[in-house]
Motif scaffolding. Structure first.
Motif, PDB file in Angstrom:
ATOM      1  N   UNK A  80       0.815  -1.203   0.000  1.00  0.00           N
ATOM      2  CA  UNK A  80       0.000   0.000   0.000  1.00  0.00           C
ATOM      3  C   UNK A  80       0.847   1.251   0.000  1.00  0.00           C
ATOM      4  N   UNK A  81       0.217   2.351   0.351  1.00  0.00           N
ATOM      5  CA  UNK A  81       0.894   3.640   0.343  1.00  0.00           C
ATOM      6  C   UNK A  81       0.256   4.574   1.367  1.00  0.00           C
ATOM      7  N   UNK A  82       0.985   5.635   1.682  1.00  0.00           N
ATOM      8  CA  UNK A  82       0.469   6.688   2.538  1.00  0.00           C
ATOM      9  C   UNK A  82       0.758   8.012   1.870  1.00  0.00           C
ATOM     10  N   UNK A  83      -0.251   8.870   1.780  1.00  0.00           N
ATOM     11  CA  UNK A  83      -0.101  10.220   1.262  1.00  0.00           C
ATOM     12  C   UNK A  83      -0.767  11.174   2.233  1.00  0.00           C
ATOM     13  N   UNK A  84      -0.271  12.400   2.252  1.00  0.00           N
ATOM     14  CA  UNK A  84      -0.897  13.454   3.037  1.00  0.00           C
ATOM     15  C   UNK A  84      -1.549  14.439   2.084  1.00  0.00           C
ATOM     16  N   UNK A  85      -2.664  14.992   2.506  1.00  0.00           N
ATOM     17  CA  UNK A  85      -3.358  15.991   1.692  1.00  0.00           C
ATOM     18  C   UNK A  85      -3.609  17.233   2.532  1.00  0.00           C
ATOM     19  N   UNK A  86      -3.462  18.381   1.887  1.00  0.00           N
ATOM     20  CA  UNK A  86      -3.802  19.669   2.487  1.00  0.00           C
ATOM     21  C   UNK A  86      -3.092  19.901   3.820  1.00  0.00           C
ATOM     22  N   UNK A  87      -1.813  19.598   3.864  1.00  0.00           N
ATOM     23  CA  UNK A  87      -1.044  19.819   5.099  1.00  0.00           C
ATOM     24  C   UNK A  87      -0.974  21.311   5.397  1.00  0.00           C
ATOM     25  N   UNK A 102      10.266  13.717   2.395  1.00  0.00           N
ATOM     26  CA  UNK A 102      10.894  12.925   1.328  1.00  0.00           C
ATOM     27  C   UNK A 102      10.334  11.502   1.290  1.00  0.00           C
ATOM     28  N   UNK A 103       9.791  11.042   2.395  1.00  0.00           N
ATOM     29  CA  UNK A 103       9.237   9.691   2.481  1.00  0.00           C
ATOM     30  C   UNK A 103       7.747   9.644   2.161  1.00  0.00           C
ATOM     31  N   UNK A 104       7.033  10.664   2.626  1.00  0.00           N
ATOM     32  CA  UNK A 104       5.579  10.680   2.502  1.00  0.00           C
ATOM     33  C   UNK A 104       5.176  11.869   1.644  1.00  0.00           C
ATOM     34  N   UNK A 105       4.580  11.624   0.469  1.00  0.00           N
ATOM     35  CA  UNK A 105       4.183  12.747  -0.375  1.00  0.00           C
ATOM     36  C   UNK A 105       3.056  13.554   0.263  1.00  0.00           C
ATOM     37  N   UNK A 125       5.000   7.836  -6.401  1.00  0.00           N
ATOM     38  CA  UNK A 125       6.407   7.746  -6.813  1.00  0.00           C
ATOM     39  C   UNK A 125       7.378   8.220  -5.750  1.00  0.00           C
ATOM     40  N   UNK A 126       7.004   9.206  -4.973  1.00  0.00           N
ATOM     41  CA  UNK A 126       7.935   9.822  -4.035  1.00  0.00           C
ATOM     42  C   UNK A 126       8.274   8.912  -2.867  1.00  0.00           C
ATOM     43  N   UNK A 127       7.486   7.903  -2.621  1.00  0.00           N
ATOM     44  CA  UNK A 127       7.760   7.032  -1.480  1.00  0.00           C
ATOM     45  C   UNK A 127       8.965   6.153  -1.762  1.00  0.00           C
ATOM     46  N   UNK A 128       9.790   6.023  -0.767  1.00  0.00           N
ATOM     47  CA  UNK A 128      10.984   5.200  -0.862  1.00  0.00           C
ATOM     48  C   UNK A 128      10.840   4.005   0.064  1.00  0.00           C
ATOM     49  N   UNK A 129      11.630   2.996  -0.200  1.00  0.00           N
ATOM     50  CA  UNK A 129      11.633   1.828   0.680  1.00  0.00           C
ATOM     51  C   UNK A 129      12.266   2.200   2.003  1.00  0.00           C
TER      52      UNK A 129
END
Length: 130
Positions: A80-87, A102-105, A125-129
């Protein structure tokens, strides 16, 4: 500035594998476990792509950042993934200063975060291992 002593979490399900968790109030040492529990439960329920809508967030400390990293790791372990919106500006600065951005878009809107998940096949794409 007066901060709310309450963390309010609201869940939306825009698609089968995606959940939007709106985070209002404060994320600190007392409330971070509630955010972590709710987010991990959504992932366990088959929604591995999570967007945290931070628009109504009033405060976030290092406990909140650690929680976001833990959620990211859990999501990635389940493809899966994690993104933040409207920070809000205070969170955007915290993400930038600590390097967590840099880890969490962090996208300007929830709609843009959802589009990014859809276009990238679920993994921004911005998420890294980790």
């Amino acid at each position: 500035m007066t901060h709310s002593q309450t963390l309010i979490l609201t869940v939306g399900h825009p698609a089968d594998s995606i959940a939007v968790l709106t985070v209002a109030g404060e994320i600190d040492v007392d409330s971070a476990p509630a955010l972590r529990t709710q987010a991990l439960e959504l992932i366990r329920q088959g929604r591995p792509h999570l967007v945290l809508d931070m628009a109504p967030l009033e405060f976030c400390d290092s406990s909140g950042l650690n929680t976001m990293i833990a959620i990211l790791r859990y999501a990635k372990d389940r493809h899966g993934s994690l993104s933040l919106a409207a920070a809000p500006p205070h969170l955007a600065r915290l993400l930038d200063v600590t390097g967590v951005g840099e880890l969490i878009p962090a996208l300007p809107t929830t709609a843009e975060a959802l589009t990014r998940i859809t276009i990238s096949g679920g993994t921004p794409e911005k998420q890294e291992t980790l």
